[in-house]
Motif scaffolding. Structure first.
Motif, PDB file in Angstrom:
ATOM      1  N   ASP A   1       0.817  -1.214   0.000  1.00  9.20           N
ATOM      2  CA  ASP A   1       0.000   0.000   0.000  1.00  9.20           C
ATOM      3  C   ASP A   1       0.850   1.262   0.000  1.00  9.20           C
ATOM      4  OD1 ASP A   1      -2.691  -0.471  -0.272  1.00  9.20           O
ATOM      5  OD2 ASP A   1      -3.010  -0.914   1.836  1.00  9.20           O
TER       6      ASP A   1
ATOM      7  N   ARG B   1       0.940   4.116  -2.925  1.00 10.13           N
ATOM      8  CA  ARG B   1       0.553   5.490  -2.616  1.00 10.13           C
ATOM      9  C   ARG B   1       1.683   6.470  -2.963  1.00 10.13           C
ATOM     10  NH1 ARG B   1      -4.206   5.557  -0.003  1.00 10.13           N
ATOM     11  NH2 ARG B   1      -4.844   3.656   1.106  1.00 10.13           N
TER      12      ARG B   1
ATOM     13  N   GLY C   1      -3.707  -5.319  -6.770  1.00 12.50           N
ATOM     14  CA  GLY C   1      -4.779  -4.526  -7.356  1.00 12.50           C
ATOM     15  C   GLY C   1      -5.844  -5.402  -7.989  1.00 12.50           C
TER      16      GLY C   1
ATOM     17  N   ARG D   1      -7.903  -7.368  -5.354  1.00 10.36           N
ATOM     18  CA  ARG D   1      -8.952  -6.552  -4.733  1.00 10.36           C
ATOM     19  C   ARG D   1     -10.135  -6.380  -5.683  1.00 10.36           C
ATOM     20  NH1 ARG D   1      -5.799  -1.902  -1.113  1.00 10.36           N
ATOM     21  NH2 ARG D   1      -4.284  -3.338  -0.198  1.00 10.36           N
TER      22      ARG D   1
ATOM     23  N   ASN E   1     -13.944  -0.089  -7.108  1.00 11.60           N
ATOM     24  CA  ASN E   1     -12.613  -0.574  -6.735  1.00 11.60           C
ATOM     25  C   ASN E   1     -11.545   0.424  -7.147  1.00 11.60           C
ATOM     26  OD1 ASN E   1     -10.615  -2.821  -5.973  1.00 11.60           O
ATOM     27  ND2 ASN E   1     -10.090  -2.416  -8.095  1.00 11.60           N
TER      28      ASN E   1
ATOM     29  N   THR F   1     -11.636   3.419  -4.878  1.00 10.24           N
ATOM     30  CA  THR F   1     -11.229   3.059  -3.516  1.00 10.24           C
ATOM     31  C   THR F   1      -9.733   2.796  -3.438  1.00 10.24           C
ATOM     32  OG1 THR F   1     -13.406   2.073  -3.108  1.00 10.24           O
ATOM     33  CG2 THR F   1     -11.633   1.444  -1.617  1.00 10.24           C
ATOM     34  N   ASN F   2      -9.158   2.281  -4.513  1.00  7.70           N
ATOM     35  CA  ASN F   2      -7.730   1.933  -4.543  1.00  7.70           C
ATOM     36  C   ASN F   2      -7.021   2.617  -5.710  1.00  7.70           C
ATOM     37  OD1 ASN F   2      -7.756  -0.333  -2.423  1.00  7.70           O
ATOM     38  ND2 ASN F   2      -9.333  -1.028  -3.851  1.00  7.70           N
TER      39      ASN F   2
END
Length: 243
Positions: free
Chosen positions: A16, A20, A64, A67, A95, A98-99
């Motif tokens: 994560d 990011r 990714g 998810r 999705n 959110t990501n």
């Protein structure tokens, strides 16, 4: 000697954080030292868990898609296959929103830490499309979509919704043609384009909107799974009885 087992909390945290950093600051932010500092660990954690930066980037891609498949798996099969396939489109968009940090990596990491997607990596991502193909087949069988190639229909839906999401994440869609308005019109248009009537498509797309909340609520954080996302590769779902 095999590597020592790491803290199971560390692996997903590193994925994560790396994603990011990439989304916020670009490829130059991806270094083992920077990622470890953000995670409050040593640089050795990157090598213990992923074998190096290239392995970490690949895991970001796999995570990714894992998810995304989690959202797809919570789209129940009903007697209205058009509502089901529209809901898959909503799940795809949700999705991505959110990501976004992982979404940015899933479709092109050509110059990240010396990493480039392989044919096998891309095939991994295509596994998720099998869910859409199965649903498109049901739409054709139910005579809601015209006779044709279900895989082609699934790819058309994928490319259309992917394009919208990419523009939305880039903040290109603004009022009066904001993302929500365009997306709702797009879903109905895609169903009609595949062969459904406008009246039936409008009804099914509306139904899918009401069902999205249940899908989102169903995707709860799982107990920590320290297996690589590559070991949780999405597979085609088994058909379930219509309900």
């Amino acid at each position: 000697m095999s590597p020592r087992r790491s803290n199971p909390q560390t692996r997903p945290a590193l994925v994560d954080i790396a994603a990011r950093l990439l989304a916020d600051e670009g490829p130059q932010a991806l270094s083992a030292r920077r990622i470890a500092t953000e995670a409050g660990s040593s640089t050795m954690a990157v090598y213990t868990n992923f074998g190096g930066m290239s392995g970490l980037v690949r895991e970001m891609v796999y995570e990714g898609f894992a998810r995304l498949q989690s959202y797809f798996s919570h789209v129940s099969r009903t007697a209205d296959p058009v509502a089901d396939i529209a809901l898959l489109g909503r799940a795809y968009r949700h999705n991505a929103l959110t990501n976004p940090h992982l979404y940015a990596v899933m479709f092109g990491g050509a110059s990240l830490a010396g990493f480039s997607l392989t044919a096998e990596d891309r095939q991994y991502g295509r596994y998720t499309l099998s869910t859409v193909v199965e649903c498109a087949t049901r739409c054709i069988t139910a005579k809601r979509f015209r006779d044709g190639d279900a895989e082609l229909v699934a790819h058309q839906l994928w490319t259309a919704i992917h394009g919208l999401v990419t523009l939305e994440l880039g903040e290109y869609l603004i009022e009066p043609f904001d993302a929500d308005r365009v997306f709702e019109a797009q879903l109905t248009g895609l169903m009609v384009g595949a062969g459904d009537t406008l009246e039936a498509a409008t009804r099914s797309v509306g139904s899918s909107k009401r069902r999205l909340r249940k899908v989102v609520e169903g995707v709860r954080p799982d107990p920590v799974d320290d297996r690589p996302a590559g070991d949780r590769r999405p597979r085609p779902r088994q058909a379930a009885p219509a309900g």
